[in-house]
Design a protein around this motif. Structure first.
Motif, PDB file in Angstrom:
ATOM      1  N   ASN A  86      31.170  95.799  92.772  1.00  0.00           N
ATOM      2  CA  ASN A  86      32.044  95.233  91.748  1.00  0.00           C
ATOM      3  C   ASN A  86      32.022  93.706  91.795  1.00  0.00           C
ATOM      4  O   ASN A  86      32.022  93.042  90.754  1.00  0.00           O
ATOM      5  CB  ASN A  86      33.476  95.743  91.928  1.00  0.00           C
ATOM      6  N   THR A  89      28.700  92.529  90.431  1.00  0.00           N
ATOM      7  CA  THR A  89      28.719  92.659  88.974  1.00  0.00           C
ATOM      8  C   THR A  89      29.458  91.485  88.344  1.00  0.00           C
ATOM      9  O   THR A  89      29.040  90.934  87.322  1.00  0.00           O
ATOM     10  CB  THR A  89      29.385  93.984  88.554  1.00  0.00           C
ATOM     11  N   GLY A  94      28.252  90.881  84.617  1.00  0.00           N
ATOM     12  CA  GLY A  94      28.029  92.209  84.075  1.00  0.00           C
ATOM     13  C   GLY A  94      29.327  92.802  83.556  1.00  0.00           C
ATOM     14  O   GLY A  94      30.326  92.109  83.384  1.00  0.00           O
ATOM     15  N   ASP A  95      29.316  94.098  83.330  1.00  0.00           N
ATOM     16  CA  ASP A  95      30.474  94.821  82.788  1.00  0.00           C
ATOM     17  C   ASP A  95      31.320  95.306  83.963  1.00  0.00           C
ATOM     18  O   ASP A  95      31.075  96.376  84.523  1.00  0.00           O
ATOM     19  CB  ASP A  95      29.991  95.995  81.931  1.00  0.00           C
ATOM     20  N   ALA A  99      31.700  98.873  86.049  1.00  0.00           N
ATOM     21  CA  ALA A  99      31.469  98.938  87.494  1.00  0.00           C
ATOM     22  C   ALA A  99      32.622  99.642  88.195  1.00  0.00           C
ATOM     23  O   ALA A  99      32.414 100.501  89.061  1.00  0.00           O
ATOM     24  CB  ALA A  99      31.286  97.532  88.062  1.00  0.00           C
ATOM     25  N   GLN A 230      25.754  95.934  80.568  1.00  0.00           N
ATOM     26  CA  GLN A 230      25.815  97.273  81.151  1.00  0.00           C
ATOM     27  C   GLN A 230      24.575  97.562  81.975  1.00  0.00           C
ATOM     28  O   GLN A 230      24.653  98.213  83.025  1.00  0.00           O
ATOM     29  CB  GLN A 230      25.986  98.302  80.041  1.00  0.00           C
ATOM     30  N   THR A 233      24.904  95.888  85.260  1.00  0.00           N
ATOM     31  CA  THR A 233      25.884  96.623  86.065  1.00  0.00           C
ATOM     32  C   THR A 233      25.275  97.861  86.700  1.00  0.00           C
ATOM     33  O   THR A 233      25.452  98.113  87.899  1.00  0.00           O
ATOM     34  CB  THR A 233      27.084  97.033  85.189  1.00  0.00           C
ATOM     35  N   GLU A 237      24.860  98.964  90.535  1.00  0.00           N
ATOM     36  CA  GLU A 237      25.492 100.201  90.993  1.00  0.00           C
ATOM     37  C   GLU A 237      24.478 101.172  91.593  1.00  0.00           C
ATOM     38  O   GLU A 237      24.820 101.978  92.467  1.00  0.00           O
ATOM     39  CB  GLU A 237      26.223 100.877  89.828  1.00  0.00           C
TER      40      GLU A 237
END
Length: 303
Positions: A86, A89, A94-95, A99, A230, A233, A237
């Motif tokens: 997180n 991200t 990122g989003d 996340a 996205q 992200t 992830e």
């Protein structure tokens, strides 16, 4: 770490606190938000729970890894995404909402998927030697106790005492980071000779796996026509793992010290690739504001 204080008390307690701190940052909306963007979730699940173990297995075969190290990397590949994904991200612009949502969902799904992958790895890589017993039902219950309950407790505290949880979460995150460092150092110290003799093999493998999965997660999301935010992200992830859980499974559940080494090595080196990726994507986002839009909107904005 053979039933000593580190493996029986420190490791499980540290993991429980790390997962509790993750729960403090989650709310029921992080789960319900998935309903609004199911395609992103499906791509993330495909990358993290299918593509990552398959790629790791293929790399193990190509590299010729066997025995405990091969099992250790498969354990790592079966773990959920790490809570630091997180933060990466956020750095990458990122989003963050995606996340948080994916981290929450991944922590739940792992309770059921991880025992299956670990059991397969144990049966496949122990060869003709004695297999290490890994009862799926018992492992599922243990993983639920180490993941599900602490995360649920953190979410409950966040719901009941939101003000305290919000103020305590940054402190909990710092403590969790310190605990992770202690866990890795303990694993390295306990298995120093084994790590020293095999670092030249394990470190390049860990770096290659991390960079490959960053690219695979980003590429799969981009092919699915998700926005670049996205895609960034899901790249993070897919590649950032909960290495602490990998160490707990190897050292506490299976009581196999050597299997913890891949998790310790990857748990440190993944931040090098993750930060490199995050800062590179941050520059891309800053240079192209349309990159944060859904692909169709971005194409219209550029035309």
């Amino acid at each position: 770490m053979q039933g000593d204080f580190v493996s029986t008390v420190l490791l499980p307690a540290s993991l429980a606190f790390i997962m509790f701190s993750l729960g403090l940052g989650l709310m029921p909306g992080d789960f319900s938000r998935i309903v609004k963007q199911p395609r992103a979730l499906l791509v993330g699940v495909l990358c993290h729970f299918v593509l990552l173990p398959l790629v790791c297995f293929g790399m193990i075969k190509l590299a010729g890894l066997t025995g405990a190290f091969a099992i250790g990397f498969m354990i790592l590949a079966a773990c959920p995404t790490g809570s630091t994904s997180n933060l990466l991200t956020y750095i990458a612009r990122g989003d963050v909402a995606l996340a948080l949502s994916f981290t929450a969902v991944a922590s739940v799904l792992t309770i059921f998927t991880l025992p299956l992958v670990v059991t397969f790895a144990l049966n496949h890589f122990t060869g003709s030697g004695p297999a290490v017993p890994a009862p799926v039902g018992q492992m599922t219950g243990q993983i639920f106790l180490m993941l599900g309950l602490p995360v649920s407790a953190g979410m409950l505290v966040r719901y009941k005492r939101a003000g305290w949880a919000i103020s305590f979460e940054p402190k909990a995150a710092r403590v969790a980071t310190v605990l992770f460092v202690i866990i890795v150092l303990a694993a390295v110290a306990k298995n120093w000779v084994l790590l020293r003799d095999n670092f030249a093999t394990l470190a390049p493998f860990a770096v290659c796996l991390n960079l490959l999965m960053l690219g695979c997660g980003f590429g799969a999301a981009w092919l699915a026509r998700l926005s670049r935010r996205q895609s960034v992200t899901l790249g993070i992830e897919t590649a950032v793992q909960n290495a602490t859980l990998a160490l707990v499974i190897a050292s506490t559940m299976l009581k196999q010290d050597a299997m913890a080494i891949p998790g310790a090595v990857y748990g440190v080196l993944m931040y090098a690739g993750g930060l490199l990726f995050a800062f590179a994507m941050r520059r891309v986002m800053a240079a192209d504001p349309a990159a944060a839009m859904p692909l169709a909107c971005a194409e219209q904005a550029r035309s």
